[in-house]
Write an enzyme that holds these catalytic residues in place. Structure first.
Site, mmCIF file in Angstrom:
data_model
loop_
_atom_site.group_PDB
_atom_site.id
_atom_site.type_symbol
_atom_site.label_atom_id
_atom_site.label_comp_id
_atom_site.label_asym_id
_atom_site.label_seq_id
_atom_site.Cartn_x
_atom_site.Cartn_y
_atom_site.Cartn_z
ATOM 1 C CB SER A 83 -0.960 0.020 1.197
ATOM 2 O OG SER A 83 -2.082 -0.792 0.940
ATOM 3 C CE LYS A 86 -4.585 1.919 -0.693
ATOM 4 N NZ LYS A 86 -4.064 0.691 -0.091
ATOM 5 C CB SER A 148 -4.503 1.882 3.972
ATOM 6 O OG SER A 148 -3.613 1.366 3.005
#
Length: 409
Positions: A83, A86, A148
């Protein structure tokens, strides 16, 4: 610090230097040595202990101001970023906002695809925005940064580029522009996929760019919790936000293929550091290791601004010009990260052609300045003309042409 010139000095200059050196030597020889202090402090320790080595596959700690790597292992190895992906999504969205393509108050649709592939029915983290309904782009960004949310990442990608696939092309274009040479993205959220990879070093570059270019968007990463609709507030997974007040971001990541990852940044005084840990063994481990790296960096390194733009740092002879000299400076501030208490050991040197000939334009590159520490180059930058030097008249050019010939090898 004083410059060492690489071009040959004239005999007159060498003689002058010799006389001055002799005079100073005589003065010091005639000065009695001071009596030693009975309580003199112990000399500072200049050798830096090794950085604490995190558990995991790769790590790096970088000085934000200079982009200098202070320590690291395997930081150019291509790994799954999970993640932390991102952050790249946030950077692209922020860049498109800055370019006027989208706005922070745009209504962003939580499409069925975004909900199905990144929502509550999946094993990944999600934000909880209702399917087939819109939410302001800024809220979607916070859902992605704080919670997230995979669903929010996909929805943002679709809004900015029409599809997640098209958005991935934008991600790769921006990554190339940032110098992320070992990164390739195929989705906006970071779930495992073939040919989706990055490195600890590239991610540190990305974090540095995010902080520098889009501080407003970067600030979302220090929000400790975020609430969507009637859901309970979801906490930020970056445990360092609760452990150290100097930490103000940036992003966690985890899935079975990537392990536990964390990109973190902290600022103490005027100094900021960025740490990236990839493939760690647990949420607590990645946080503890990252904080240890940050503490080590702040304890043993400091950042110095050596030269500012527009400030003359040296003067060089110019031939065939209206002026006989040109002032040299740097086009961008020259900064360096060095071990604490080693600033006085820095040695700058200037490399310029033996003969500079007018005309010279303002900002024209004329050489290089290199700064070394213990024989290793720690900073360098092009030397440019602070001001222009116009071409001289006919007789000036003719006279200088003669002396240039006379002075040549």
């Amino acid at each position: 610090m004083k410059f060492r010139f690489t071009p040959k000095s004239s005999p007159v200059r060498l003689a002058t230097i010799a006389l001055v050196t002799a005079a100073f030597g005589l003065a010091f020889a005639q000065t009695p040595a001071p009596a030693p202090s009975p309580a003199a402090p112990a000399p500072a320790i200049t050798e830096i202990p090794p950085a604490p080595v995190p558990a995991g596959k790769a790590w790096v700690i970088m000085d934000y101001t200079t982009g200098q790597v202070l320590a690291g292992e395997n930081y150019n190895e291509r790994l799954e970023p999970a993640s932390i992906t991102k952050v790249m999504t946030s950077y692209v969205v922020a860049a498109e906002i800055a370019n006027g393509k989208v706005k922070r108050d745009d209504p962003v649709m939580m499409s069925e695809r975004a909900w199905r592939e990144g929502g509550a029915a999946t094993d990944g983290s999600y934000s909880g925005f209702p399917v087939n309904q819109t939410a302001p782009l800024e809220a979607m960004e916070k859902g992605m940064a704080v919670q997230s949310g995979n669903d929010a990442a996909i929805a943002l990608a679709e809004h900015v580029a029409g599809s997640e696939e098209a958005f991935a092309s934008l991600m790769n274009a921006y990554a190339e522009r940032l110098g992320m040479k070992d990164s390739h993205f195929v989705n906006a959220h970071g779930l495992s996929a073939p040919e989706h990879y990055s490195t600890a070093y590239d991610l540190a570059l990305l974090g540095r760019a995010m902080i520098r270019d889009y501080p407003e968007t970067y600030a979302y990463n220090k929000i400790k919790e975020f609430k969507v609709g009637a859901m309970n507030p979801q906490p930020n997974r970056n445990l360092l936000l609760w452990r150290d007040p100097s930490v103000d971001g940036i992003k966690t990541g985890h899935h079975s293929g990537a392990g536990y990852c964390l990109m973190s940044s902290a600022q103490r005084g005027d100094q900021r550091l960025i740490a990236v840990v990839m493939g760690s063994t647990s949420e607590k481990q990645r946080a503890s290791d990252s904080l240890a790296l940050l503490n080590w960096g702040f304890r043993f390194y400091e950042t110095h601004r050596l030269y500012d733009v527009g400030t003359a740092i040296a003067t060089q002879r110019v031939w065939k010009g209206k002026s006989k000299q040109v002032q040299l400076g740097v086009a961008t501030p020259l900064l360096v990260s060095v071990p604490r208490d080693r600033y006085d050991a820095l040695k700058p040197a200037m490399e310029v052609p033996k003969q500079l000939v007018a005309p010279i334009t303002k900002g024209q590159a004329l050489g290089m300045v290199k700064v070394t520490l213990d024989g290793k180059v720690v900073a360098e930058a092009p030397l440019v003309a602070v001001d222009a030097v116009e071409e001289g008249g006919f007789f000036r050019r003719l006279w200088d042409a003669f002396w240039m010939w006379w002075d040549s090898d």
